[in-house]
Design a protein around this motif. Structure first.
Motif, PDB file in Angstrom:
ATOM      1  N   GLU A 132       0.819  -1.209   0.000  1.00 50.36           N
ATOM      2  CA  GLU A 132       0.000   0.000   0.000  1.00 50.36           C
ATOM      3  C   GLU A 132       0.854   1.261   0.000  1.00 50.36           C
ATOM      4  OE1 GLU A 132      -3.852   0.586   2.369  1.00 50.36           O
ATOM      5  OE2 GLU A 132      -2.372   1.623   3.616  1.00 50.36           O
ATOM      6  N   ARG A 133       1.969   1.186   0.741  1.00 49.75           N
ATOM      7  CA  ARG A 133       2.848   2.354   0.828  1.00 49.75           C
ATOM      8  C   ARG A 133       4.274   1.885   1.047  1.00 49.75           C
ATOM      9  NH1 ARG A 133       2.190   7.449   5.096  1.00 49.75           N
ATOM     10  NH2 ARG A 133       3.705   8.832   4.103  1.00 49.75           N
ATOM     11  N   LYS A 134       5.215   2.612   0.456  1.00 48.13           N
ATOM     12  CA  LYS A 134       6.637   2.315   0.631  1.00 48.13           C
ATOM     13  C   LYS A 134       7.356   3.637   0.824  1.00 48.13           C
ATOM     14  CE  LYS A 134      10.532  -0.014  -1.680  1.00 48.13           C
ATOM     15  NZ  LYS A 134      10.935  -0.752  -2.894  1.00 48.13           N
ATOM     16  N   LEU A 158      10.389   1.233   4.718  1.00 49.91           N
ATOM     17  CA  LEU A 158       9.228   0.899   5.541  1.00 49.91           C
ATOM     18  C   LEU A 158       8.065   0.592   4.607  1.00 49.91           C
ATOM     19  CD1 LEU A 158       7.847   0.738   8.337  1.00 49.91           C
ATOM     20  CD2 LEU A 158       7.318   3.174   8.095  1.00 49.91           C
ATOM     21  N   THR A 182       4.087  -0.711   4.091  1.00 47.20           N
ATOM     22  CA  THR A 182       2.757  -0.941   4.645  1.00 47.20           C
ATOM     23  C   THR A 182       2.046  -1.903   3.708  1.00 47.20           C
ATOM     24  OG1 THR A 182       2.667   1.270   5.612  1.00 47.20           O
ATOM     25  CG2 THR A 182       0.585   0.112   5.339  1.00 47.20           C
ATOM     26  N   ARG A 188      -1.289  -4.556   2.889  1.00 46.21           N
ATOM     27  CA  ARG A 188      -2.689  -4.871   3.169  1.00 46.21           C
ATOM     28  C   ARG A 188      -3.108  -6.053   2.308  1.00 46.21           C
ATOM     29  NH1 ARG A 188      -5.630  -3.422  -1.197  1.00 46.21           N
ATOM     30  NH2 ARG A 188      -4.841  -1.720  -2.524  1.00 46.21           N
ATOM     31  N   GLY A 193       4.338  -2.437  13.331  1.00 44.94           N
ATOM     32  CA  GLY A 193       3.223  -1.505  13.413  1.00 44.94           C
ATOM     33  C   GLY A 193       2.443  -1.650  14.707  1.00 44.94           C
ATOM     34  N   GLU A 223      -4.234  -2.330  14.678  1.00 41.86           N
ATOM     35  CA  GLU A 223      -4.577  -1.874  13.334  1.00 41.86           C
ATOM     36  C   GLU A 223      -4.617  -3.095  12.412  1.00 41.86           C
ATOM     37  OE1 GLU A 223      -3.310   1.725  10.253  1.00 41.86           O
ATOM     38  OE2 GLU A 223      -1.900   1.056  11.799  1.00 41.86           O
ATOM     39  N   VAL A 234      -3.702  -3.421   8.177  1.00 46.67           N
ATOM     40  CA  VAL A 234      -2.378  -3.394   7.550  1.00 46.67           C
ATOM     41  C   VAL A 234      -1.340  -4.052   8.446  1.00 46.67           C
ATOM     42  CG1 VAL A 234      -2.851  -1.297   6.227  1.00 46.67           C
ATOM     43  CG2 VAL A 234      -1.786  -1.119   8.496  1.00 46.67           C
ATOM     44  N   TRP A 235      -0.255  -4.491   7.811  1.00 47.40           N
ATOM     45  CA  TRP A 235       0.969  -4.889   8.500  1.00 47.40           C
ATOM     46  C   TRP A 235       2.062  -3.922   8.064  1.00 47.40           C
ATOM     47  CZ3 TRP A 235       0.845 -10.810   7.146  1.00 47.40           C
ATOM     48  CH2 TRP A 235       0.026 -11.481   8.083  1.00 47.40           C
ATOM     49  N   ARG A 236       3.004  -3.662   8.952  1.00 49.86           N
ATOM     50  CA  ARG A 236       4.148  -2.826   8.595  1.00 49.86           C
ATOM     51  C   ARG A 236       5.441  -3.567   8.904  1.00 49.86           C
ATOM     52  NH1 ARG A 236       0.368   1.071  10.293  1.00 49.86           N
ATOM     53  NH2 ARG A 236      -0.055   2.597   8.641  1.00 49.86           N
ATOM     54  N   GLU A 273       5.065   0.467  -4.715  1.00 48.00           N
ATOM     55  CA  GLU A 273       3.693   0.641  -4.242  1.00 48.00           C
ATOM     56  C   GLU A 273       2.736   0.045  -5.265  1.00 48.00           C
ATOM     57  OE1 GLU A 273       2.909   4.695  -3.237  1.00 48.00           O
ATOM     58  OE2 GLU A 273       4.278   4.686  -1.527  1.00 48.00           O
TER      59      GLU A 273
END
Length: 318
Positions: free
Chosen positions: A11-13, A22, A24, A26, A64, A68, A71-73, A95
């Protein structure tokens, strides 16, 4: 042992420090992810193939918030001398990219205590981040000492600003190596994660301190863990009564695979715990980097990828 494999999406980098990404993650279908507790890690199946066929599976600590669930981080250090997993994460996983995961699994749980000392070396901060929040929520007294090569290379350095007086950053180029005797003064429950030299030094220090309970997590096997004879033996599978010979120089996991017996595995070096299996009879020769001395003495479980047998036969809970 079976575990569900999940189809995830990046989802995010974003950068977490020099050389640290880092991520994220999902689920692709949007469903909540499995529950986890501080200290847990997940497997990323980076090319989708099973390990025996050359697949690339790597373990990464969840850093994370366990509450929550969407998501996993994970935070991944680029390791130029590594086996390619971190390079894949840094260079290939953009991403929106799909990635398969397995887990979570926890061999580094936070045990309730009135106070904690957390010591992290470099990327070893990742499993400790959620532990800090859990200790805070439980009302426990805690402090963190985080060492790294340089200040800019240390992920989650903002913890020092968020928890003044509790978090101390000690970059090696500014403060030298961690002063473990000084850091351990007054400590009772200690959690440490980082490179092998730090963990080995911490174990030596705490061996002389009976009042200290040390918990460690390794990203790599202990030095010399396999520098011992590898005699042949047999394993009997309790579920079927089948007997499989384990030749010298072959692991139990390899021998079972050769015999067509499938056992879930990941690291194949005794650090992740995926292939942990119950032992019903016989005495295992533990060569993993996970079990505590008490767990080894109980002789009721073993890591099939590296451990062997002190008796001619082991009866496994398979």
């Amino acid at each position: 042992m079976t575990e569900t494999e999940l189809d995830l999406v990046v989802e995010r980098k974003e950068p977490a420090a020099d050389g640290v990404a880092l991520l994220t993650l999902r689920r692709a279908d949007g469903v909540d992810l499995p529950e986890w507790e501080p200290g847990a890690h997940v497997d990323l199946l980076l090319d989708g193939r099973p390990v025996p066929d050359g697949g690339s599976v790597r373990q990464y600590s969840l850093c994370g918030d366990p509450a929550e669930r969407s998501v996993w981080r994970i935070a991944v250090l680029r390791e130029p001398e590594g086996r390619g997993g971190s390079a894949h994460v840094h260079d290939v996983l953009a991403e929106g990219a799909p990635v398969r995961a397995r887990g979570p699994r926890n061999h580094f749980p936070l045990v309730p205590a009135p106070s904690y000392l957390f010591v992290a070396g470099g990327i070893g901060i990742t499993p400790i981040v959620p532990m800090l929040a859990a200790a805070e929520a439980a009302g426990a007294d805690w402090r963190l000492v985080h060492g790294g090569r340089t200040r800019s290379s240390m992920a989650f350095a903002d913890l020092a600003e968020r928890h003044p007086g509790r978090v101390e950053l000690r970059p090696q180029d500014e403060a030298g190596l961690l002063d473990l005797p000084g850091i351990l003064a007054g400590a009772s429950s200690v959690y440490c994660c980082g490179p092998e030299p730090l963990l080995a030094a911490m174990e030596r220090e705490c061996a002389e301190r009976p009042d200290v309970t040390l918990h460690v997590e390794r990203f790599a096997p202990k030095a010399g863990a396999d520098d011992v004879p590898q005699d042949a033996f047999e394993v009997s599978l309790a579920g079927s009564g089948r007997v499989v010979a384990v030749p010298a120089g072959r692991s139990v996991l390899d021998a079972l695979d050769d015999a067509g017996v499938s056992v879930l595995s990941s690291c194949r070096e005794g650090t992740c715990g995926t292939c942990e299996t119950g032992v019903l009879e016989g005495v295992p020769d533990h060569r993993d980097s996970l079990l505590t001395e008490e767990e080894r003495a109980a002789c009721d479980t073993m890591m099939l990828c590296v451990s062997r047998s002190r008796t001619p036969r082991l009866v496994l809970d398979l």
